[in-house]
Write a protein that holds these residues in place. Structure first.
Motif, PDB file in Angstrom:
ATOM      1  N   GLY A   9       0.685  -1.181  -0.032  1.00  0.00           N
ATOM      2  CA  GLY A   9      -0.044  -0.121  -0.050  1.00  0.00           C
ATOM      3  C   GLY A   9       0.829   1.102  -0.013  1.00  0.00           C
ATOM      4  N   GLY A  10       0.177   2.449   0.053  1.00  0.00           N
ATOM      5  CA  GLY A  10       0.784   3.780  -0.218  1.00  0.00           C
ATOM      6  C   GLY A  10       0.204   4.696  -0.866  1.00  0.00           C
ATOM      7  N   LEU A  11       0.610   5.901  -0.971  1.00  0.00           N
ATOM      8  CA  LEU A  11       0.232   6.850  -1.892  1.00  0.00           C
ATOM      9  C   LEU A  11       0.494   6.868  -3.153  1.00  0.00           C
ATOM     10  N   VAL A  12      -0.454   7.066  -4.091  1.00  0.00           N
ATOM     11  CA  VAL A  12      -0.553   7.120  -5.580  1.00  0.00           C
ATOM     12  C   VAL A  12      -1.233   8.398  -6.024  1.00  0.00           C
ATOM     13  N   GLN A  13      -0.849   8.658  -7.255  1.00  0.00           N
ATOM     14  CA  GLN A  13      -1.727   9.710  -8.046  1.00  0.00           C
ATOM     15  C   GLN A  13      -2.903   9.154  -8.643  1.00  0.00           C
ATOM     16  N   PRO A  14      -3.949   9.625  -8.824  1.00  0.00           N
ATOM     17  CA  PRO A  14      -5.164   9.263  -9.918  1.00  0.00           C
ATOM     18  C   PRO A  14      -4.545   8.961 -11.018  1.00  0.00           C
ATOM     19  N   GLY A  15      -4.829   7.677 -11.436  1.00  0.00           N
ATOM     20  CA  GLY A  15      -4.281   7.055 -12.677  1.00  0.00           C
ATOM     21  C   GLY A  15      -3.161   6.159 -12.636  1.00  0.00           C
ATOM     22  N   GLY A  16      -2.713   6.228 -11.284  1.00  0.00           N
ATOM     23  CA  GLY A  16      -1.529   5.462 -11.133  1.00  0.00           C
ATOM     24  C   GLY A  16      -1.823   3.942 -10.688  1.00  0.00           C
ATOM     25  N   SER A  84      -5.067   1.924 -13.097  1.00  0.00           N
ATOM     26  CA  SER A  84      -5.818   3.353 -13.183  1.00  0.00           C
ATOM     27  C   SER A  84      -6.760   3.641 -12.057  1.00  0.00           C
ATOM     28  N   LEU A  85      -6.049   3.761 -11.018  1.00  0.00           N
ATOM     29  CA  LEU A  85      -6.440   4.182  -9.576  1.00  0.00           C
ATOM     30  C   LEU A  85      -7.327   5.398  -9.575  1.00  0.00           C
ATOM     31  N   GLU A  86      -8.651   5.443  -8.828  1.00  0.00           N
ATOM     32  CA  GLU A  86      -9.282   6.439  -8.736  1.00  0.00           C
ATOM     33  C   GLU A  86      -9.518   7.070  -7.295  1.00  0.00           C
ATOM     34  N   PRO A  87      -9.667   8.114  -7.031  1.00  0.00           N
ATOM     35  CA  PRO A  87      -9.823   8.693  -5.842  1.00  0.00           C
ATOM     36  C   PRO A  87     -10.689   7.836  -4.845  1.00  0.00           C
ATOM     37  N   ASN A  88     -11.735   7.140  -5.272  1.00  0.00           N
ATOM     38  CA  ASN A  88     -12.855   6.405  -4.584  1.00  0.00           C
ATOM     39  C   ASN A  88     -12.049   5.188  -4.255  1.00  0.00           C
ATOM     40  N   ASP A  89     -10.875   4.679  -4.928  1.00  0.00           N
ATOM     41  CA  ASP A  89     -10.411   3.376  -4.474  1.00  0.00           C
ATOM     42  C   ASP A  89      -9.562   3.576  -3.113  1.00  0.00           C
ATOM     43  N   ALA A  90      -9.374   4.743  -2.605  1.00  0.00           N
ATOM     44  CA  ALA A  90      -8.525   5.049  -1.434  1.00  0.00           C
ATOM     45  C   ALA A  90      -9.260   4.251  -0.249  1.00  0.00           C
ATOM     46  N   ALA A  91      -8.514   3.425   0.437  1.00  0.00           N
ATOM     47  CA  ALA A  91      -9.125   2.592   1.407  1.00  0.00           C
ATOM     48  C   ALA A  91      -8.254   1.839   2.201  1.00  0.00           C
ATOM     49  N   VAL A  92      -8.530   1.202   3.483  1.00  0.00           N
ATOM     50  CA  VAL A  92      -7.788   0.060   3.698  1.00  0.00           C
ATOM     51  C   VAL A  92      -7.872  -1.151   3.102  1.00  0.00           C
ATOM     52  N   TYR A  93      -7.043  -1.883   2.516  1.00  0.00           N
ATOM     53  CA  TYR A  93      -7.371  -3.069   1.918  1.00  0.00           C
ATOM     54  C   TYR A  93      -6.886  -4.282   2.576  1.00  0.00           C
ATOM     55  N   TYR A  94      -7.919  -5.129   3.005  1.00  0.00           N
ATOM     56  CA  TYR A  94      -7.569  -6.341   3.795  1.00  0.00           C
ATOM     57  C   TYR A  94      -7.440  -7.507   2.956  1.00  0.00           C
ATOM     58  N   GLY A 106      -6.109 -10.201   7.216  1.00  0.00           N
ATOM     59  CA  GLY A 106      -4.945  -9.836   7.632  1.00  0.00           C
ATOM     60  C   GLY A 106      -5.133  -8.355   8.315  1.00  0.00           C
ATOM     61  N   GLN A 107      -3.963  -7.710   8.607  1.00  0.00           N
ATOM     62  CA  GLN A 107      -4.230  -6.454   9.212  1.00  0.00           C
ATOM     63  C   GLN A 107      -4.683  -5.117   8.510  1.00  0.00           C
ATOM     64  N   GLY A 108      -4.483  -5.335   7.293  1.00  0.00           N
ATOM     65  CA  GLY A 108      -4.981  -4.256   6.367  1.00  0.00           C
ATOM     66  C   GLY A 108      -3.480  -3.483   5.841  1.00  0.00           C
ATOM     67  N   THR A 109      -3.700  -2.968   4.697  1.00  0.00           N
ATOM     68  CA  THR A 109      -2.642  -1.818   4.190  1.00  0.00           C
ATOM     69  C   THR A 109      -3.359  -0.460   3.756  1.00  0.00           C
ATOM     70  N   GLN A 110      -2.792   0.486   3.907  1.00  0.00           N
ATOM     71  CA  GLN A 110      -3.514   1.726   3.489  1.00  0.00           C
ATOM     72  C   GLN A 110      -3.289   2.109   2.096  1.00  0.00           C
ATOM     73  N   VAL A 111      -4.188   2.177   1.313  1.00  0.00           N
ATOM     74  CA  VAL A 111      -4.146   2.777  -0.056  1.00  0.00           C
ATOM     75  C   VAL A 111      -4.541   4.448   0.056  1.00  0.00           C
ATOM     76  N   THR A 112      -3.990   5.101  -0.546  1.00  0.00           N
ATOM     77  CA  THR A 112      -4.231   6.569  -0.757  1.00  0.00           C
ATOM     78  C   THR A 112      -4.087   6.990  -2.052  1.00  0.00           C
ATOM     79  N   VAL A 113      -5.204   7.447  -2.757  1.00  0.00           N
ATOM     80  CA  VAL A 113      -5.148   8.134  -3.951  1.00  0.00           C
ATOM     81  C   VAL A 113      -5.605   9.457  -3.909  1.00  0.00           C
ATOM     82  N   SER A 114      -4.125  10.302  -4.294  1.00  0.00           N
ATOM     83  CA  SER A 114      -4.589  11.865  -4.324  1.00  0.00           C
ATOM     84  C   SER A 114      -3.086  12.351  -5.091  1.00  0.00           C
ATOM     85  N   SER A 115      -3.616  13.504  -5.755  1.00  0.00           N
ATOM     86  CA  SER A 115      -2.538  14.226  -6.446  1.00  0.00           C
ATOM     87  C   SER A 115      -1.981  15.102  -5.365  1.00  0.00           C
TER      88      SER A 115
END
Length: 115
Positions: A9-16, A84-94, A106-115
């Protein structure tokens, strides 16, 4: 002791893109159906993708064509390729493992989609 350890998980820009991994231990991996779920605060956890022990795959319409789930039984690892990540995809993924009445998270991993 059963462990499902997510990473990627991590920070990615929209479209990434991001690739999540889930390494399993303490279970007979080949018996389990595996899945990815995600959750944002105030909302229920939702299914993102699933793959049975036989390799059957299911996606909700919201991610179909953008996300790809796969598993490597030799490495006891589940993957989620997210494009093709979108801002709405931002969440904790389990990561989820299911075999009959046995279910693990699992304990989850954070995905942040932001420019």
């Amino acid at each position: 002791q059963v462990q499902l350890v997510e990473s990627g998980g991590g920070l990615v820009q929209p479209g990434g893109s991001l690739r999540l991994s889930c390494e399993a231990s303490g279970i007979t991996f080949t018996l389990y159906s595996m899945a990815w779920y995600r959750q944002v605060p105030g909302k229920p956890r939702e299914l993102v993708a699933s793959i049975t022990n036989g390799g059957s795959i299911n996606y909700p319409d919201s991610v179909k064509g953008r996300f790809t789930i796969s598993r490597d039984n030799a490495k006891r690892t589940l993957y989620l390729q997210m494009n093709s990540l979108e801002p709405n995809d931002a969440a904790v993924y389990y990561c989820n493992a299911l075999f009959r009445s046995l279910e693990y998270w699992g304990q989850g991993t954070q995905v942040t989609v932001s420019s």
